[in-house]
Design a protein around this motif. Structure first.
Motif, PDB file in Angstrom:
ATOM      1  N   PHE A 330      73.187   9.563 -66.457  1.00 46.24           N
ATOM      2  CA  PHE A 330      71.737   9.599 -66.699  1.00 46.24           C
ATOM      3  C   PHE A 330      70.993   9.105 -65.463  1.00 46.24           C
ATOM      4  N   ASP A 331      71.511   8.050 -64.820  1.00 49.82           N
ATOM      5  CA  ASP A 331      70.868   7.544 -63.606  1.00 49.82           C
ATOM      6  C   ASP A 331      70.903   8.613 -62.512  1.00 49.82           C
ATOM      7  N   PHE A 332      72.008   9.366 -62.442  1.00 50.38           N
ATOM      8  CA  PHE A 332      72.145  10.387 -61.416  1.00 50.38           C
ATOM      9  C   PHE A 332      71.179  11.553 -61.659  1.00 50.38           C
ATOM     10  N   TYR A 333      71.020  11.964 -62.931  1.00 45.68           N
ATOM     11  CA  TYR A 333      70.170  13.113 -63.255  1.00 45.68           C
ATOM     12  C   TYR A 333      68.726  12.714 -63.589  1.00 45.68           C
ATOM     13  N   GLU A 334      68.398  11.432 -63.456  1.00 40.81           N
ATOM     14  CA  GLU A 334      67.071  10.959 -63.877  1.00 40.81           C
ATOM     15  C   GLU A 334      65.960  11.659 -63.097  1.00 40.81           C
ATOM     16  N   ALA A 335      66.141  11.792 -61.784  1.00 37.79           N
ATOM     17  CA  ALA A 335      65.093  12.416 -60.974  1.00 37.79           C
ATOM     18  C   ALA A 335      64.894  13.872 -61.369  1.00 37.79           C
ATOM     19  N   LEU A 336      66.000  14.621 -61.586  1.00 35.91           N
ATOM     20  CA  LEU A 336      65.905  16.019 -61.987  1.00 35.91           C
ATOM     21  C   LEU A 336      65.248  16.147 -63.354  1.00 35.91           C
ATOM     22  N   ALA A 337      65.612  15.239 -64.286  1.00 33.91           N
ATOM     23  CA  ALA A 337      65.032  15.289 -65.630  1.00 33.91           C
ATOM     24  C   ALA A 337      63.534  15.024 -65.593  1.00 33.91           C
ATOM     25  N   GLU A 338      63.106  14.046 -64.790  1.00 30.62           N
ATOM     26  CA  GLU A 338      61.673  13.752 -64.688  1.00 30.62           C
ATOM     27  C   GLU A 338      60.933  14.921 -64.069  1.00 30.62           C
ATOM     28  N   ASP A 339      61.542  15.552 -63.080  1.00 29.18           N
ATOM     29  CA  ASP A 339      60.893  16.686 -62.422  1.00 29.18           C
ATOM     30  C   ASP A 339      60.697  17.843 -63.400  1.00 29.18           C
ATOM     31  N   LYS A 340      61.634  18.017 -64.350  1.00 29.69           N
ATOM     32  CA  LYS A 340      61.513  19.099 -65.331  1.00 29.69           C
ATOM     33  C   LYS A 340      60.822  18.657 -66.611  1.00 29.69           C
ATOM     34  N   GLY A 341      60.496  17.364 -66.714  1.00 28.94           N
ATOM     35  CA  GLY A 341      59.827  16.861 -67.910  1.00 28.94           C
ATOM     36  C   GLY A 341      60.745  16.817 -69.110  1.00 28.94           C
ATOM     37  N   VAL A 342      62.024  16.442 -68.889  1.00 26.91           N
ATOM     38  CA  VAL A 342      63.034  16.396 -69.959  1.00 26.91           C
ATOM     39  C   VAL A 342      63.498  14.954 -70.138  1.00 26.91           C
ATOM     40  N   ARG A 343      63.619  14.525 -71.389  1.00 26.50           N
ATOM     41  CA  ARG A 343      64.084  13.176 -71.695  1.00 26.50           C
ATOM     42  C   ARG A 343      65.607  13.185 -71.859  1.00 26.50           C
ATOM     43  N   LEU A 344      66.229  12.065 -71.488  1.00 21.48           N
ATOM     44  CA  LEU A 344      67.669  11.872 -71.664  1.00 21.48           C
ATOM     45  C   LEU A 344      67.879  10.762 -72.682  1.00 21.48           C
ATOM     46  N   GLU A 345      68.626  11.045 -73.770  1.00 16.27           N
ATOM     47  CA  GLU A 345      68.806  10.066 -74.846  1.00 16.27           C
ATOM     48  C   GLU A 345      70.301   9.885 -75.121  1.00 16.27           C
ATOM     49  N   LEU A 346      70.695   8.636 -75.366  1.00 15.99           N
ATOM     50  CA  LEU A 346      72.093   8.287 -75.675  1.00 15.99           C
ATOM     51  C   LEU A 346      72.146   7.511 -76.975  1.00 15.99           C
ATOM     52  N   GLN A 347      73.100   7.877 -77.835  1.00 18.51           N
ATOM     53  CA  GLN A 347      73.265   7.191 -79.114  1.00 18.51           C
ATOM     54  C   GLN A 347      74.762   6.982 -79.369  1.00 18.51           C
ATOM     55  N   GLY A 348      75.138   5.747 -79.745  1.00 19.39           N
ATOM     56  CA  GLY A 348      76.527   5.447 -80.084  1.00 19.39           C
ATOM     57  C   GLY A 348      77.335   5.006 -78.879  1.00 19.39           C
TER      58      GLY A 348
END
Length: 467
Positions: A330-348
């Motif tokens: 998630f830390d690695f893809y955080e910049a790409l996700a923010e640029d595309k306006g996508v949230r990253l969520e983890l459960q469990g």
């Protein structure tokens, strides 16, 4: 024996077995015939001995003992093959058949009661079988007289000799006949094997779809036929995958190489400034990087095909915290996700046993794929959990629904459910999901894909403990 054919082995074993049975049977027949003759001779000799015994037991005086030989000669007249010898109390020979001498040791050991045993001896080239008996006279001194009777058994021996010779000739002929019959039986019995060999000899890469008929072979060969058909099916599948892979890789490599050649030829067509050459080299470098990634991915898949990944995991595996690995990604893809306006969520959370870098790459491929197709404002969810001896990792994202016809092929090499989008973006090599599946299978796990109602889900199941 190891170099003989199956037909020769079966023929030889059949001939040897039948010969052994016939030899034992011939020996038993010979023993039975010989025993029959012995019993027949004993019955004849016992009758003559009892006749002589009866006459001797009635002797009560010396003159009667002297007259005994003539009485016995009259009683035994007409028996040309019968030999008789009577020895008186003083060792004198009272009666003896001319040309026949009984063994002295047998006469000395004569019993006083008739037994069922006969003795055999030879004299002047003739064979005899006989018995002896000590008989007490009725004289006051109860003098003992030895009576010996015997039969010439030459005709018996000749009969047995001829019989055994005929039996051995029959055994030899029967062994040859049984060997020939065994060869016929083996040849007919192994005919299905020869047919299978002929079909397999004619098998080529273009005929791998053909199968051996399982209903036309004996039950003993049915399992072999089924195994060969299963092998042909595996070979056909492997050959098809190899052919498809060769075709796909040729197609995939053709485009970047063609681009490199075109750009290079254009750059060389006329003199240009340094900036133009630099731009061309930068463009070529991007294509080289793509080619390098593709080749590295293909090498990884080749190792998975030959089981080398599984061997590496077995030797160097460790406990892996999947939740921590997902957070790092998630830390690695955080910049790409923010640029595309996508949230990253983890459960469990869960832990598995395996290779940390391989598992990270497998999850990374799933996250990269999910981010690529998730629309702006959507969320990529990763769910972790444990069911029994299996850890579950699910990557879920909204986006275009994948047609059900594409789902079984998503993990194939170079397969793309949306080829136009792939060609437009130029992202990836078409090997990401194939690598993910190879990593999961090398860990002894499984992966599945599902897509409906605008939601796509990839589910990984991995063993919690070392297998």
């Amino acid at each position: 024996m190891a170099r003989l054919s199956l037909t020769a082995r079966l023929t030889l074993l059949f001939a040897l077995g039948s010969s052994a049975v016939l030899l034992v049977l011939g020996w038993l027949v010979g023993m039975a015939v010989n025993h029959h003759f012995e019993q027949q001779d004993f019955d004849a000799l016992a009758g003559k001995l009892q006749l002589a015994q009866h006459a001797i037991e009635r002797v009560s005086a010396k003159n009667e003992l002297d007259a005994l030989p003539s009485q016995l000669q009259d009683a035994l007249i007409g028996h040309q093959d019968l030999a008789v010898q009577i020895v008186g109390p003083g060792g004198e020979v009272l009666l003896q058949t001319p040309g026949v001498v009984f063994p002295a040791e047998r006469l000395a050991m004569a019993p006083t009661r008739l037994t069922g045993r006969l003795f055999q001896w030879e004299h002047d080239g003739r064979s005899f079988r006989g018995t002896a008996l000590k008989v007490a006279t009725a004289t006051p001194q109860s003098s003992m007289v030895v009576v010996a009777v015997g039969l010439d058994i030459g005709h018996h021996q000749m009969f047995i000799h001829n019989l055994m010779r005929a039996l051995w000739v029959f055994v030899a002929c029967a062994a040859l006949a049984m060997g020939f019959i065994g060869w016929l039986a083996a040849s007919r019995g192994l005919a299905p094997l020869r047919s299978m060999r002929a079909q397999l000899t004619d098998m080529t890469a273009h005929r791998l779809h053909e199968r051996l008929p399982e209903t036309a072979v004996p039950p003993e060969l049915a399992e072999l036929t089924a195994s060969l058909n299963a092998m042909l099916e595996r070979l056909q599948d492997a050959f098809k995958r190899l052919s498809d892979f060769s075709s796909d890789i040729a197609h995939e490599l053709r485009t970047p190489i063609s681009n490199l050649m075109t750009e290079t030829q254009v750059a060389l067509s006329r003199s240009r400034d340094a900036d133009s050459y630099r731009a061309t080299l930068e463009s070529n470098a991007e294509e080289y990087e793509r080619l390098a990634r593709m080749i590295a991915d293909m090498l990884l898949l080749a190792k998975a095909e030959y089981g080398q990944m599984g061997d590496w995991i077995a030797a160097h595996g460790e406990r892996v915290d999947l939740a921590q690995e997902v957070r790092n990604l998630f830390d690695f893809y955080e910049a790409l996700a923010e640029d595309k306006g996508v949230r990253l969520e983890l459960q469990g959370a869960c832990q598995v046993w395996g290779d940390r870098l391989m598992l990270r790459r497998a999850v990374s491929n799933l996250l990269s794929n999910a981010l690529r197709y998730t629309p702006q404002g959507g969320a990529v969810r990763v769910e972790l959990g444990v069911e029994g001896e299996r850890a579950l990792l699910v990557v879920e994202n909204p986006g275009p629904t994948i047609d059900a016809a594409h789902l079984p092929h998503l993990f194939e090499r170079f397969y793309r459910a949306d080829p136009s989008r792939q060609q437009a973006t130029g992202e990836g090599t078409g090997l990401g999901l194939a690598i993910t599946q190879a990593v999961v299978q090398a860990h002894g796990g499984s992966i599945q894909a599902s897509s409906d109602n605008g939601l796509t889900r990839f589910s990984m199941a991995l063993p919690v403990k070392q297998t």
